[in-house]
Each structure stands twice: as C-alpha cells, then as structure tokens.
Design a protein around this motif. Structure first.
Motif, PDB file in Angstrom:
ATOM      1  N   VAL A   1       0.826  -1.193  -0.044  1.00 34.97           N
ATOM      2  CA  VAL A   1       0.162   0.083   0.060  1.00 34.97           C
ATOM      3  C   VAL A   1       0.937   1.199  -0.200  1.00 34.97           C
ATOM      4  O   VAL A   1       1.571   1.556   1.035  1.00 34.97           O
ATOM      5  CB  VAL A   1      -0.852  -0.025   1.076  1.00 34.97           C
ATOM      6  CG1 VAL A   1      -1.853   1.279   1.160  1.00 34.97           C
ATOM      7  CG2 VAL A   1      -1.804  -1.261   1.231  1.00 34.97           C
ATOM      8  N   LEU A   2       0.771   1.936  -1.131  1.00 34.34           N
ATOM      9  CA  LEU A   2       1.635   2.857  -1.384  1.00 34.34           C
ATOM     10  C   LEU A   2       1.349   4.096  -0.244  1.00 34.34           C
ATOM     11  O   LEU A   2       0.257   4.237   0.425  1.00 34.34           O
ATOM     12  CB  LEU A   2       1.694   3.716  -2.840  1.00 34.34           C
ATOM     13  CG  LEU A   2       2.216   2.324  -3.942  1.00 34.34           C
ATOM     14  CD1 LEU A   2       2.266   3.077  -5.219  1.00 34.34           C
ATOM     15  CD2 LEU A   2       3.780   2.228  -3.527  1.00 34.34           C
ATOM     16  N   PRO A   3       2.175   5.260  -0.113  1.00 35.48           N
ATOM     17  CA  PRO A   3       2.043   6.420   0.555  1.00 35.48           C
ATOM     18  C   PRO A   3       0.528   7.087   0.495  1.00 35.48           C
ATOM     19  O   PRO A   3       0.135   7.938   1.231  1.00 35.48           O
ATOM     20  CB  PRO A   3       3.064   7.353   0.587  1.00 35.48           C
ATOM     21  CG  PRO A   3       4.232   6.562   0.015  1.00 35.48           C
ATOM     22  CD  PRO A   3       3.588   5.537  -0.812  1.00 35.48           C
ATOM     23  N   ASP A   4       0.055   6.913  -0.866  1.00 40.31           N
ATOM     24  CA  ASP A   4      -1.045   7.693  -1.347  1.00 40.31           C
ATOM     25  C   ASP A   4      -2.340   6.656  -0.912  1.00 40.31           C
ATOM     26  O   ASP A   4      -3.600   7.183  -1.083  1.00 40.31           O
ATOM     27  CB  ASP A   4      -1.265   8.215  -2.596  1.00 40.31           C
ATOM     28  CG  ASP A   4      -0.989   6.854  -3.636  1.00 40.31           C
ATOM     29  OD1 ASP A   4      -0.672   5.829  -3.265  1.00 40.31           O
ATOM     30  OD2 ASP A   4      -1.550   7.288  -4.791  1.00 40.31           O
ATOM     31  N   GLY A   5      -2.206   5.630  -0.398  1.00 40.65           N
ATOM     32  CA  GLY A   5      -3.135   4.638  -0.360  1.00 40.65           C
ATOM     33  C   GLY A   5      -3.511   3.776  -1.212  1.00 40.65           C
ATOM     34  O   GLY A   5      -4.346   2.811  -1.417  1.00 40.65           O
TER      35      GLY A   5
END
Length: 387
Positions: free
Chosen positions: A180-184
């Motif tokens: 899950v990347l930092p932006d969701g």
C-alpha cells in the motif's frame, strides 16, 4: 431427481469446484462423478466461460488440431488435484514419476509471498520473514507490515517538513507481494518484479517505476495543501507509472502492466477508469476492457483485452487463451523459479484454460502436458521434450 435438475446440480458442482468453494462432501461427490465421466461436458462448458471463449473460438477448436483447450487434460487432472485437496496426497509415484508426462526426482513447490524492501539509505528488509508491526521510518512515513502480510506506508503522523527518499520493493522468481503506497494506492507485484517510489509523494504528481508485472488500484487524490487529505471534488493528483521506456498516466483506476523483458510486448490492460499510454512521441488512450501493446519498435496498438486472463496471476491462477507453449512456460519459469530448456521440435500448440498457481510444479506441468510434449524436472531446470 429429474434430468433437468440433475444437469443444474452437475453444473453447480463443477462451478463450485473451479471457484474453490466446494465442501469436502462435494469434493468427494465430484471425484466420484469425474471417474464416471459424467462431468466432462459441464467442466468443458465452465472452462470455456472462464477462459472467455467465444463461439468463434470453439468453432476454431473443432476445426484445428493446433488449438487445444486445457480442459481436455484438465478433466483427467482435476480428479488428481481433487484427491490432493481431500487427502493431502502428493501427486508423486514411488519411483518419482508423474502419470507418464512428467518425470522428476524431486518436485518443486509453487511460489509464495516473498519480497525485499530497499530503503533510501540502502538498508534492506526481507519482508516475508519480517515480523508484524513497524519496519522503518522513511521520508515522513511509518512503514508497517500488517497481520495479513501487506506493507503499508502510513503518513498519519508525518510532519509538514519531511524529506522524501526513494524505496524499492522487489520480488524474486517464485515471489509475489502486495504493498500500500503512501497515497493509499494498492499494488500487487508478480514474480521477478519491482516497484520504485518515493516514501512520500508530492502534491504535483505521484510517479513510480516498475519492472516485470504489477497490478494497480490507484487511489483518487486531490491537489491540496497536504497530500494526506482527499476530497470528492477538485483537481486530482496524476499517477504516473514508468516501465521500460513506456509511460502510463492515470488519475484513479485499476490496471495491469506486464513489462517483462522476455515478453514480445509491454501490455497495459485496463479494468476500470481511463489511462494514457505513451512511448517516445506516440500516445493512446485506452478504455476499460482494452489493452495497449507497445512493441520493441515503439509503436502502440490497442486491442480488446481478456481482463480475466491479464490479472489471473493476482487471483492465484494461470489463465491462458490461445497462448503458445513458450509463453506458457515463461510464466511457469517465473513462478516456480526454474529455468526452461527445449529439446527437439516443439509443437506450435495454442493453449486455452486455467491452472491454479498453488499446485506443485509437476502438477502444473501434468495439466498442460499433452500433444506430444513431455517434461523432465532436473533440479531447478525443466526440460521440455517433443515426442
């Protein structure tokens, strides 16, 4: 039971088996009926549906001996795989041979969730063996491993003056992983793949780089003072994926990119939303159900996509529709961490069908081993032999 009710029961039983929802009692009934040959027609029907075969495809199968649906052997192998589910019995004869199509001394297990996280400072973390909880702090983000094995970049405690560093998550042959990347946004990496991304995205754009294959479910974010905030209206932050010189630009969507170097083209398959695929000076827009193919010369073509086949790997399946043997074996090679060698003239057969990715190598090969093709497993090498 009337004939019509019996047909409906057989069809539902086959469907539950293929969807892996059958109970142990249903599995026993399935095995019994398979031995009697009563489910062959229903299995073929369901496999055709799952593979997306049209009436034209079925007519071609009947007319051509060069296109063979996997259910011709699947109907036999399904019973064997069923026994595996019910009794946990390995599909291995005492002499270390399959049913005449696959020879081996030692079988090979399927791939699993395996990956390595490389932080901006070069420190590496083996994700499959790392414990649950906080793994590191990077660029204002807290990197955590969840109970179900995901890696999540959490910005909830980040300050406004954080520094951004680039991280890379890579899978080996025989590995896959979800992040899950930092932006969701959610990203699934297939075997022998990687994704490079900043620990914190800027408000201007979200840009990542991949190798191999990845499936994306991109979060929709607005351009606000803080990227951690999102709303339903306003200008969205673009999401850009770079892969082998190709660029895919999206706002919020679901898509798959296959960019392995040993494949004939870079394939971007869209399931939801809209994306622009570009390379050099050429660019195309694709819609859901379409696939953009970038060939080695840089030209881009757009074709109808079999979306189920494109993302089958993410859902634990190999799914083929009229694919040649070498294409099939490239997927086997990556997932089982083996090298493939060919001996003799290889038939130009086209394969159609589905195989679960959780079976052993010998079981997978047994399902696809027909039309004068045999396999030998020698250590981590698979030798494909013509008859």
């Amino acid at each position: 039971m009337s004939e019509r009710m019996e047909e409906n029961y057989y069809r539902q039983l086959v469907r539950r088996y293929l969807d892996r929802k059958a109970s142990n009692d249903e599995l026993e009934v399935f095995a019994h009926l398979m031995k009697q040959g009563k489910l062959d027609a229903y299995l073929a029907e369901c496999m055709d549906e799952d593979a997306g075969l049209t009436e034209a495809d079925l007519l071609l199968v009947k007319k051509s001996s060069r296109i063979i649906p996997l259910w011709l052997r699947y109907s036999v192998a399904a019973t064997v795989l069923l026994v595996l589910s019910v009794t946990a019995y390995f599909f291995i004869a005492k002499e270390g041979r399959g049913a005449g199509f696959v020879a081996f001394k030692k079988d090979i297990a399927p791939g699993d969730n395996r990956a390595v996280l490389t932080l901006a400072n070069g420190r590496t973390i083996i994700l499959d063996t790392a414990g649950q909880g906080t793994l590191a702090h990077e660029g204002g983000a807290v990197i955590r491993k969840t109970r179900n094995g995901q890696v999540v970049y959490d910005l909830s405690a980040a300050s406004a003056d954080f520094n951004t560093g680039y991280n890379t998550i890579s899978t080996p042959k025989g590995g896959q992983y979800e992040v899950v990347l930092p932006d969701g946004s959610h990203v699934w990496l297939n075997a022998s793949s990687s994704i490079r991304f900043p620990a914190t995205f800027t408000e201007k754009e979200r840009r990542v780089e991949i190798t191999g294959e990845a499936y994306f479910e991109v979060a929709k974010l607005l351009k606000t003072k803080n990227l951690r905030s999102a709303a339903s209206q306003g200008e969205r932050v673009p999401f850009i994926v770079e892969a082998e010189g190709q660029k895919v630009e999206v706002l919020g969507t679901h898509f798959n990119i296959n960019a392995y170097k040993n494949e004939e083209a870079i394939r971007t398959t869209l399931l939801e939303g809209s994306v622009k695929v570009s390379k050099a000076k050429e660019a195309v827009l694709i819609n859901p159900g379409e696939q953009a193919q970038v060939n080695p010369g840089g030209t881009i073509s757009v074709v109808p996509a079999n979306t189920e086949s494109a993302v089958a790997w993410k859902n634990g399946m190999f799914s083929y529709k009229r694919e040649d043997l070498r294409s099939v074996m490239r997927q086997i090679e990556r997932w089982y961490d083996v090298d493939v060698q060919y001996e003799g003239k290889i038939p130009r057969t086209l394969f159609t069908g589905k195989v679960h990715r959780n079976v052993s190598l010998s079981q997978a090969l047994e399902i696809i081993s027909y039309l004068d093709v045999r396999f030998e497993i020698d250590g981590r090498t698979v030798i494909v032999k013509s008859e």
